[in-house]
Design a protein around this motif. Structure first.
Motif, PDB file in Angstrom:
ATOM      1  N   THR A   6     -23.734  -7.396 -18.737  1.00  0.00           N
ATOM      2  CA  THR A   6     -22.305  -7.651 -18.907  1.00  0.00           C
ATOM      3  C   THR A   6     -22.095  -9.148 -18.792  1.00  0.00           C
ATOM      4  O   THR A   6     -22.403  -9.740 -17.756  1.00  0.00           O
ATOM      5  CB  THR A   6     -21.466  -6.935 -17.816  1.00  0.00           C
ATOM      6  N   LEU A   7     -21.607  -9.746 -19.869  1.00  0.00           N
ATOM      7  CA  LEU A   7     -21.272 -11.178 -19.857  1.00  0.00           C
ATOM      8  C   LEU A   7     -19.759 -11.273 -19.689  1.00  0.00           C
ATOM      9  O   LEU A   7     -19.014 -11.397 -20.666  1.00  0.00           O
ATOM     10  CB  LEU A   7     -21.725 -11.848 -21.157  1.00  0.00           C
ATOM     11  N   GLY A   8     -19.298 -11.162 -18.460  1.00  0.00           N
ATOM     12  CA  GLY A   8     -17.868 -11.141 -18.179  1.00  0.00           C
ATOM     13  C   GLY A   8     -17.281 -12.525 -18.003  1.00  0.00           C
ATOM     14  O   GLY A   8     -17.975 -13.539 -18.086  1.00  0.00           O
ATOM     15  N   ASN A   9     -15.978 -12.574 -17.753  1.00  0.00           N
ATOM     16  CA  ASN A   9     -15.290 -13.852 -17.550  1.00  0.00           C
ATOM     17  C   ASN A   9     -15.581 -14.458 -16.186  1.00  0.00           C
ATOM     18  O   ASN A   9     -15.491 -15.665 -16.018  1.00  0.00           O
ATOM     19  CB  ASN A   9     -13.783 -13.690 -17.730  1.00  0.00           C
ATOM     20  N   GLU A  10     -15.930 -13.636 -15.208  1.00  0.00           N
ATOM     21  CA  GLU A  10     -16.203 -14.120 -13.852  1.00  0.00           C
ATOM     22  C   GLU A  10     -17.684 -14.057 -13.495  1.00  0.00           C
ATOM     23  O   GLU A  10     -18.165 -14.912 -12.752  1.00  0.00           O
ATOM     24  CB  GLU A  10     -15.406 -13.310 -12.827  1.00  0.00           C
ATOM     25  N   ILE A  41     -28.880  -8.226 -10.697  1.00  0.00           N
ATOM     26  CA  ILE A  41     -28.601  -9.653 -10.765  1.00  0.00           C
ATOM     27  C   ILE A  41     -27.110  -9.841 -10.990  1.00  0.00           C
ATOM     28  O   ILE A  41     -26.532  -9.221 -11.885  1.00  0.00           O
ATOM     29  CB  ILE A  41     -29.383 -10.318 -11.928  1.00  0.00           C
ATOM     30  N   ILE A  42     -26.502 -10.692 -10.171  1.00  0.00           N
ATOM     31  CA  ILE A  42     -25.084 -11.036 -10.325  1.00  0.00           C
ATOM     32  C   ILE A  42     -24.971 -12.554 -10.217  1.00  0.00           C
ATOM     33  O   ILE A  42     -25.333 -13.145  -9.200  1.00  0.00           O
ATOM     34  CB  ILE A  42     -24.199 -10.358  -9.261  1.00  0.00           C
ATOM     35  N   ILE A  43     -24.460 -13.153 -11.293  1.00  0.00           N
ATOM     36  CA  ILE A  43     -24.341 -14.613 -11.351  1.00  0.00           C
ATOM     37  C   ILE A  43     -22.890 -14.979 -11.642  1.00  0.00           C
ATOM     38  O   ILE A  43     -22.375 -14.646 -12.712  1.00  0.00           O
ATOM     39  CB  ILE A  43     -25.231 -15.192 -12.469  1.00  0.00           C
ATOM     40  N   PRO A  44     -22.214 -15.657 -10.722  1.00  0.00           N
ATOM     41  CA  PRO A  44     -20.875 -16.162 -11.060  1.00  0.00           C
ATOM     42  C   PRO A  44     -20.997 -17.141 -12.228  1.00  0.00           C
ATOM     43  O   PRO A  44     -21.895 -17.992 -12.249  1.00  0.00           O
ATOM     44  CB  PRO A  44     -20.420 -16.881  -9.789  1.00  0.00           C
TER      45      PRO A  44
END
Length: 158
Positions: free
Chosen positions: A64-68, A83-86
């Motif tokens: 998911t390439l989200g806004n946040e 993996i979670i990258i701001p």
């Protein structure tokens, strides 16, 4: 009308566009991430406060390439990891095959203390170089390299 502080960042849109360009062109998209406590990555792979990740569809699941946030699952040493990258921690996105991509300015103010950068000859390190404003450059630092067009450049240091 939106005020500048209320306006949404262009970074997530540019990340999605460059990711799509890499994929459509047959290239492998990589992101360079400045790691702090808000980034969820395998810390044993973080070098000098940074990590470079393959974010191609072949290397990830559930991207998911989200806004946040950029979120996906990936295998490290055969072990699946979340993996979670701001988005604001992404320093650059580029094609592995030719290095074309974009570096992003990183905020000077950070909650985390930056880790000093050292080159390791055993492992390539991506260095995102940006063109700072003159008031952002301390007098004791050398000027940063830019392309002939005056835009930021990416340099791979081995």
């Amino acid at each position: 009308m939106l005020n500048a502080p209320d306006a949404s960042s262009t970074r997530p849109y540019l990340l999605r566009a460059l990711h799509e360009w890499c994929t459509d062109s047959g290239f492998t998209p990589y992101v360079a991430v400045l790691v702090d406590e808000t980034v969820q990555v395998p810390m044993e792979y973080v070098k000098n406060g940074e990590i470079v990740l393959n974010v191609g569809y072949d290397a990830t699941a559930g991207m998911t390439l989200g806004n946040e946030y950029i979120e996906f699952k990936a295998r490290f040493g055969g072990v699946p990891r979340d993996i979670i990258i701001p988005v604001n921690r992404v320093m650059a996105i580029y094609a592995r095959e030719n290095g074309q991509g974009m570096a992003f300015p990183m905020s000077v103010a950070s909650d985390a203390t930056p880790v000093p950068k050292k080159s390791s000859p055993a492992r390539p390190v991506l260095s995102a170089v940006e063109t700072p404003h003159s008031e952002d450059v301390p007098d004791d630092e050398p000027p940063t390299p830019t392309s002939p067009a005056g835009r930021p450049t990416l340099t791979r240091v081995k």
